[in-house]
Write an enzyme that holds these catalytic residues in place. Structure first.
Site, mmCIF file in Angstrom:
data_model
loop_
_atom_site.group_PDB
_atom_site.id
_atom_site.type_symbol
_atom_site.label_atom_id
_atom_site.label_comp_id
_atom_site.label_asym_id
_atom_site.label_seq_id
_atom_site.Cartn_x
_atom_site.Cartn_y
_atom_site.Cartn_z
ATOM 1 N N THR A 105 2.371 23.980 -4.458
ATOM 2 C CA THR A 105 2.147 25.315 -3.903
ATOM 3 C C THR A 105 2.385 25.356 -2.402
ATOM 4 O O THR A 105 2.955 26.300 -1.871
ATOM 5 C CB THR A 105 0.696 25.773 -4.193
ATOM 6 O OG1 THR A 105 0.421 25.502 -5.556
ATOM 7 C CG2 THR A 105 0.519 27.251 -3.914
ATOM 8 N N PHE A 111 0.865 -1.187 0.000
ATOM 9 C CA PHE A 111 0.000 0.000 0.000
ATOM 10 C C PHE A 111 0.899 1.233 0.000
ATOM 11 O O PHE A 111 1.706 1.422 0.904
ATOM 12 C CB PHE A 111 -0.921 0.044 1.224
ATOM 13 C CG PHE A 111 -1.841 1.241 1.182
ATOM 14 C CD1 PHE A 111 -3.023 1.202 0.463
ATOM 15 C CD2 PHE A 111 -1.510 2.421 1.830
ATOM 16 C CE1 PHE A 111 -3.862 2.318 0.383
ATOM 17 C CE2 PHE A 111 -2.336 3.542 1.757
ATOM 18 C CZ PHE A 111 -3.520 3.479 1.032
ATOM 19 N N LYS A 165 2.890 10.669 7.786
ATOM 20 C CA LYS A 165 2.355 10.389 9.125
ATOM 21 C C LYS A 165 3.067 11.154 10.244
ATOM 22 O O LYS A 165 2.924 12.348 10.352
ATOM 23 C CB LYS A 165 2.380 8.879 9.360
ATOM 24 C CG LYS A 165 1.524 8.154 8.280
ATOM 25 C CD LYS A 165 1.025 6.835 8.737
ATOM 26 C CE LYS A 165 0.382 6.069 7.589
ATOM 27 N NZ LYS A 165 -1.027 5.866 7.710
ATOM 28 N N ASP A 170 9.457 2.972 1.178
ATOM 29 C CA ASP A 170 8.273 3.698 1.654
ATOM 30 C C ASP A 170 8.234 3.587 3.174
ATOM 31 O O ASP A 170 7.762 2.596 3.734
ATOM 32 C CB ASP A 170 7.016 3.080 1.030
ATOM 33 C CG ASP A 170 5.735 3.758 1.527
ATOM 34 O OD1 ASP A 170 5.808 4.536 2.504
ATOM 35 O OD2 ASP A 170 4.665 3.482 0.959
HETATM 36 C C1 LIG Z 1 3.174 2.616 3.741
HETATM 37 C C2 LIG Z 1 2.268 3.728 3.344
HETATM 38 N N1 LIG Z 1 2.567 4.481 2.278
HETATM 39 C C3 LIG Z 1 1.784 5.512 1.896
HETATM 40 C C4 LIG Z 1 0.635 5.821 2.581
HETATM 41 C C5 LIG Z 1 -0.224 6.965 2.129
HETATM 42 O O1 LIG Z 1 -0.143 8.007 3.033
HETATM 43 P P1 LIG Z 1 -1.294 9.138 3.056
HETATM 44 O O2 LIG Z 1 -2.541 8.434 3.457
HETATM 45 O O3 LIG Z 1 -0.799 10.136 4.036
HETATM 46 O O4 LIG Z 1 -1.357 9.688 1.665
HETATM 47 C C6 LIG Z 1 0.284 5.059 3.698
HETATM 48 C C7 LIG Z 1 -0.960 5.348 4.444
HETATM 49 O O5 LIG Z 1 -1.445 4.588 5.240
HETATM 50 C C8 LIG Z 1 1.109 3.989 4.098
HETATM 51 O O6 LIG Z 1 0.817 3.211 5.152
#
Ligand SMILES: Cc1ncc(COP(=O)(O)O)c(C=O)c1O
Length: 465
Positions: free
Chosen positions: A346, A185, A322, A291
């Site tokens: 922006t 994700f 986060k 990520d």
């Molecule tokens: C591993 C990971 N990457 C990206 C995201 C996306 O972050 P956001 O919801 O702040 O766009 C999340 C959100 O849960 C995540 O757990």
């Protein structure tokens, strides 16, 4: 100094009568059906989450790992009350056209103290998904530049022929791909979504890039009991990634991977696996993008989880979100883009968020919260494993690093039942994957809170067994 957290008490169903009234007001919101806890911000304190009906829960959810220091931490309250924060909040600026001393000081401190080792620059945006988008773009730009130069073309895409520029504008600029993983994700914006694989709900009916997906190892826990099985899964995954590289010879710009697949069900792999991925990326001239949106900022016991992987070289790009209070990505030197406008938003340079990030990071440092998460997380995991050993037919795969913890129930229905029973006992945990309980304590969670959670989990497991 531990922040005090009011005692947990539950005297209504959730949502309670007052919460139901408020939820009805929010019906205009496309997503309002999901909302179950209407927070009383004033009464919430430390790791205690209060709702408008006077219920108080131990918060093991922390808004999907967004919360770092619990509710109303004095360090954040002090910043928010300052004149500098007031000005920063009401006078938005768009870096670099207008920038401020506050932002520039944040940049210097971020680079000196908190950025992953070996990174040269940072690009800040709003959320985690946009951080991922940024990292993906930087990887594609660097890769396309290398390919173009190798073919005798210009390094600068603005020097391309008029026809080539027209092709770019018509979406025919590059056939490069990235490799992502099943179960991943990375966010809900369109680029990140193409690399996401965890749930059909996220992707159904939305066009996607046809990027290849590999199988993520998803190690079984306890690790020492499943060593052979896990090593075989990791070797198979690396072999699959190697095959994908060969199938897309010279066209793979990056491998995008979570250090722990979080939304996909808290699926782990070892440091050796990530070293293997880095070696493949190096061999094929692709970027390794980590990520760390969910795993970053102290929750696993180090500032960034990849610090525990013993990588021979820094990852090329690291995305965050986060707990950092903003999204973004760190880039190593080869991925720095200097032409203005290729990367821009922006609202980048949001100094109010920068002030909250600085206060959060300094507090993590001052209160030793990395070491705290490592130590108390290990204690929590031992407690979860003891429950799994007592109820092996119900609770399995207790797993985690630091405060990034999870365990499995036999079915999605059993998991949901477990969570509801915990809520009645004042413990607010969450779900992930199809049948996992996800635990994401605030970094300030104390031993007594953990004992309270373990006591409730054990009682619920006994009830359900
Ligand atoms: C591993 C990971 N990457 C990206 C995201 C996306 O972050 P956001 O919801 O702040 O766009 C999340 C959100 O849960 C995540 O757990």
């Amino acid at each position: 100094m531990p922040v005090s957290s009011p005692a947990r008490v539950v005297h209504t169903e959730v949502p309670g009568p007052r919460a139901r009234e408020r939820i009805a007001l929010g019906a205009f919101d496309l997503q309002h059906g999901y909302r179950t806890v209407v927070v009383d911000d004033e009464k919430s304190q430390g790791v205690s989450l209060a709702d408008v009906d006077g219920n108080v829960f131990l918060d093991l959810f922390s808004s999907f790992a967004l919360g770092a220091l619990g509710y109303n931490h004095p360090a954040l309250v002090e910043v928010a009350r300052s004149e500098e924060f007031l000005r920063a909040s009401i006078n938005p600026t768009s870096t670099p056209f207008l920038t401020t001393d506050t932002w520039l000081r944040f940049m210097a401190e971020l680079k000196e103290k908190w950025a992953p080792r070996g990174t040269e620059r940072v690009f800040c945006v709003d959320g985690g998904g946009e951080g991922i988008e940024s990292a993906i773009k930087l990887a594609f730009m660097a890769h396309a530049t290398r390919r173009r130069v190798a073919a005798g073309g210009p390094a600068d895409p603005l020097q391309l022929s008029a026809e080539a520029q027209e092709r770019v504008l018509d979406n025919e600029g590059t056939d490069s791909v990235l490799i992502a993983f099943r179960g991943a994700f990375h966010g809900r914006s369109l680029g990140a979504l193409s690399a996401t694989h965890s749930k059909i709900t996220h992707k159904a009916d939305v066009p996607a890039f046809r990027w290849p997906m590999a199988t993520f190892p998803a190690n079984r826990w306890p690790l020492e009991r499943h060593a052979d099985e896990n090593a075989a899964a990791e070797a198979a995954s690396l072999a699959e990634v190697a095959r994908i590289f060969e199938q897309h010879d010279g066209r793979v710009a990056s491998v995008l991977v979570e250090p722990v697949q979080s939304e996909g069900g808290d699926r782990h792999a070892s440091g050796a696996y990530f070293r293997g991925l880095q070696a493949l990326c190096k061999q094929h001239g692709a970027a390794l993008i980590l990520d760390e949106v969910q795993t970053g900022v102290a929750i696993t016991g180090t500032m960034w989880l990849h610090e525990q992987f013993d990588l021979p070289e820094p990852p090329d790009l690291v995305a965050f979100g986060k707990k950092m209070q903003m999204g973004g990505c760190f880039a190593t030197a080869p991925y720095v883009v200097t032409q203005f406008g290729r990367m821009y938003q922006t609202r980048n340079g949001d100094r109010a968020r920068a002030m909250l990030a600085t206060a959060t990071l300094r507090t993590i440092d001052a209160e030793g919260l990395c070491a705290h998460a490592a130590r108390e997380g290990a204690y929590f995991l031992d407690g979860l494993q003891a429950i799994a050993d007592r109820h092996p037919a119900l609770v399995s795969d207790a797993r985690g690093r630091g405060f990034l913890l999870a365990f499995d129930l036999p079915t999605p229905a059993a998991r949901d039942d477990f969570l509801k029973r915990c809520l009645k006992r004042g413990i607010f945990a969450s779900y992930t994957g199809s049948k996992s309980v996800r635990i994401r304590p605030h970094l300030v969670t104390q031993r007594a809170d953990i004992d309270e959670a373990l006591g409730a989990f054990a009682a619920v497991a006994k009830e359900m067994a």
